[in-house]
Design a protein around this motif. Sequence first.
Motif, PDB file in Angstrom:
ATOM      1  N   THR A   5       0.832  -1.205   0.000  1.00  0.00           N
ATOM      2  CA  THR A   5       0.000   0.000   0.000  1.00  0.00           C
ATOM      3  C   THR A   5       0.864   1.250   0.000  1.00  0.00           C
ATOM      4  O   THR A   5       2.036   1.220   0.399  1.00  0.00           O
ATOM      5  N   PHE A   6       0.264   2.351  -0.448  1.00  0.00           N
ATOM      6  CA  PHE A   6       0.953   3.642  -0.449  1.00  0.00           C
ATOM      7  C   PHE A   6       0.016   4.726   0.063  1.00  0.00           C
ATOM      8  O   PHE A   6      -1.198   4.660  -0.143  1.00  0.00           O
ATOM      9  N   MET A   7       0.602   5.710   0.726  1.00  0.00           N
ATOM     10  CA  MET A   7      -0.137   6.868   1.220  1.00  0.00           C
ATOM     11  C   MET A   7       0.589   8.150   0.840  1.00  0.00           C
ATOM     12  O   MET A   7       1.824   8.186   0.858  1.00  0.00           O
ATOM     13  N   GLY A   8      -0.158   9.181   0.514  1.00  0.00           N
ATOM     14  CA  GLY A   8       0.410  10.483   0.210  1.00  0.00           C
ATOM     15  C   GLY A   8       0.060  11.511   1.265  1.00  0.00           C
ATOM     16  O   GLY A   8       0.928  12.057   1.948  1.00  0.00           O
ATOM     17  N   ARG A   9      -1.247  11.767   1.431  1.00  0.00           N
ATOM     18  CA  ARG A   9      -1.673  12.820   2.356  1.00  0.00           C
ATOM     19  C   ARG A   9      -1.203  12.576   3.786  1.00  0.00           C
ATOM     20  O   ARG A   9      -0.793  13.513   4.474  1.00  0.00           O
ATOM     21  N   SER A  10      -1.281  11.340   4.262  1.00  0.00           N
ATOM     22  CA  SER A  10      -0.910  11.061   5.662  1.00  0.00           C
ATOM     23  C   SER A  10       0.502  11.547   5.965  1.00  0.00           C
ATOM     24  O   SER A  10       0.758  12.160   7.014  1.00  0.00           O
ATOM     25  N   PHE A  11       1.426  11.282   5.047  1.00  0.00           N
ATOM     26  CA  PHE A  11       2.813  11.699   5.271  1.00  0.00           C
ATOM     27  C   PHE A  11       2.980  13.208   5.126  1.00  0.00           C
ATOM     28  O   PHE A  11       3.781  13.828   5.835  1.00  0.00           O
ATOM     29  N   MET A  12       2.223  13.807   4.206  1.00  0.00           N
ATOM     30  CA  MET A  12       2.319  15.256   4.049  1.00  0.00           C
ATOM     31  C   MET A  12       1.694  15.989   5.240  1.00  0.00           C
ATOM     32  O   MET A  12       2.166  17.053   5.633  1.00  0.00           O
ATOM     33  N   TYR A  13       0.642  15.430   5.832  1.00  0.00           N
ATOM     34  CA  TYR A  13       0.124  16.005   7.080  1.00  0.00           C
ATOM     35  C   TYR A  13       1.212  15.963   8.150  1.00  0.00           C
ATOM     36  O   TYR A  13       1.423  16.928   8.894  1.00  0.00           O
ATOM     37  N   GLY A  14       1.913  14.838   8.226  1.00  0.00           N
ATOM     38  CA  GLY A  14       2.931  14.681   9.248  1.00  0.00           C
ATOM     39  C   GLY A  14       4.065  15.672   9.116  1.00  0.00           C
ATOM     40  O   GLY A  14       4.473  16.313  10.092  1.00  0.00           O
ATOM     41  N   VAL A  15       4.579  15.818   7.905  1.00  0.00           N
ATOM     42  CA  VAL A  15       5.712  16.724   7.719  1.00  0.00           C
ATOM     43  C   VAL A  15       5.261  18.180   7.826  1.00  0.00           C
ATOM     44  O   VAL A  15       6.015  19.034   8.305  1.00  0.00           O
ATOM     45  N   SER A  16       4.024  18.496   7.413  1.00  0.00           N
ATOM     46  CA  SER A  16       3.518  19.862   7.558  1.00  0.00           C
ATOM     47  C   SER A  16       3.297  20.211   9.024  1.00  0.00           C
ATOM     48  O   SER A  16       3.477  21.353   9.433  1.00  0.00           O
ATOM     49  N   ALA A  17       2.912  19.213   9.820  1.00  0.00           N
ATOM     50  CA  ALA A  17       2.669  19.441  11.239  1.00  0.00           C
ATOM     51  C   ALA A  17       3.956  19.550  12.043  1.00  0.00           C
ATOM     52  O   ALA A  17       4.088  20.400  12.927  1.00  0.00           O
ATOM     53  N   LEU A  18       4.943  18.700  11.720  1.00  0.00           N
ATOM     54  CA  LEU A  18       6.114  18.545  12.586  1.00  0.00           C
ATOM     55  C   LEU A  18       7.441  18.827  11.908  1.00  0.00           C
ATOM     56  O   LEU A  18       8.494  18.606  12.500  1.00  0.00           O
ATOM     57  N   GLY A  19       7.402  19.299  10.662  1.00  0.00           N
ATOM     58  CA  GLY A  19       8.640  19.666   9.995  1.00  0.00           C
ATOM     59  C   GLY A  19       9.588  18.497   9.850  1.00  0.00           C
ATOM     60  O   GLY A  19       9.202  17.400   9.429  1.00  0.00           O
TER      61      GLY A  19
END
Length: 382
Positions: free
Chosen positions: A332-346
Motif C-alpha cells: 500500500t501507499f499513502m500520500g496525504r498522511s505523510f504530508m500532514y505529518g511533515v507539515s505538522a512537525l517539519g
Amino acid sequence: MAMKFDTRYPSIDDLRARAQKKIPKFAFEYLDGGCNEDVNLIRNTSELRDVQLKPNYLRAHKGSSLKTNLFGIEYDAPFGIAPVGLQGLIWPNSPEILAKAAFEHNIPFILSTVTTTSIERASELTEGKAWFQLYHPTEDKLRDDIIKRAEAAECPVLVILCDVPTFGFRPRDIRNGLAMPPKMNLTNILQAFGRPDWSLQTLKHGIPNFEVLKPYMPKGLDLTQLGKFMDDTFSGRLNEEKIKPIRDMWKGKLVIKGVASHEDAEEAIRLGLDGIIVSNHGGRQLDAGESTIKPLSTIAEKYGDQIEVMMDSGIRSGPDVARAMASGAKFTFMGRSFMYGVSALGNAGGNHTISLLKTELQQVMDQLCCETTRDFPNHLVK
C-alpha cells in the motif's frame, strides 16, 4: 507497546489538524482537497472502512512481523510514501525530509516528476532506493532522457501514471490561484504572512521549483508561462504505443499507477508490466468514479497471481493498511498522511508518521493473531 512517535499527535487526524494551523490555506487546500464536490475523496476512505477483520483470540501466536517482500526486496512495513506533486509548496523541503525518513525506516519513497526535488537528490538521500514516477512526456527524446536519469540514479522501480489524461477540476485550487498557471494573489500572500514558520522555512529553502524538470525548462520561464510549458511537455493519456518503448528501455521493475478496472489490469499484464497500483489519484481526478477498495478486491482476486497488485487512495492509518491488504493488496501507499505529518512537525514529521503507522499496524496484527502480512486475507470478514 513501544511508543516511538510524538505522543501529542497519536493519530493522522491529529497531524492533519496541526498541519492546517501550520501552513497557508492555499497549501492546505491543495493537499487536502479532491476534485469537483469531493464525493470520491470521501468515498475512498469511508468505503475502505466498511471492510471488517476477524480476530482469532484462542489460537497460539508466535508474534507478528510487518516485514513484506516486494519485487525481491524486503521492506520493514507493507506501506510506502506515494508520489505527491508540489511537495515543497505544502511544506518546504518536504520531499527530502520524507525520502530520508523512508530510507531510515526501509520503506519505499516514490518521487513525482512534478515535485520539488530532483531524481539525483532523492537517490542520494536513499542510496539508490527511491522509486520514480514518470508523467509521460510528449517528446520521445525527453522521455528517454528522464528514464536514463532514473536508471543512472539506480531507481529500482519506475512508475508510469495513467489516471491523468486531463488535470482534475479542483475548485479550491482555482479559487486559490493554484490552477495552471499558478499565481500568488494578495490573499495568498496574506495567508503566508499568517504562517510565519512556513514562511521562514520557505525563505531558508527557497521558492519551490520543479527540480526534475529544471534542465528542460526555458531560462527565464515565469509562472504565467508554466501552464503552456506543462501542456506542451506532457501528454497524460497512456496506451500500448506509449508503454511498449518504456518497457523495452527500462530494465528494472515497471509499475503502472491509476488502474481502476479489469480491462486496464489485463492490458498491464499483456504489456509485460510487473505491478499495478489500484488508485484514483486520491479522489483528485474523477469524482464520479469508484472508491479504490471496490476494484481492488476483484482485481486482486482475478489477477493477483499474475502481477503485483498494490493500492493507494483513501488509506489514512494502520488499520486502513490492514483493511486494504486483507482485501488483496500486496502493498500500500499513502500520500496525504505523510504530508500532514511533515507539515505538522517539519523535520520530525516523516519519522513520526512512519513510526505511528507501524505502531498502529503492529497492534492490529497482534489483535488479529496475524503473523505475517501475507496472512491478512485470512482475516477478512466476507
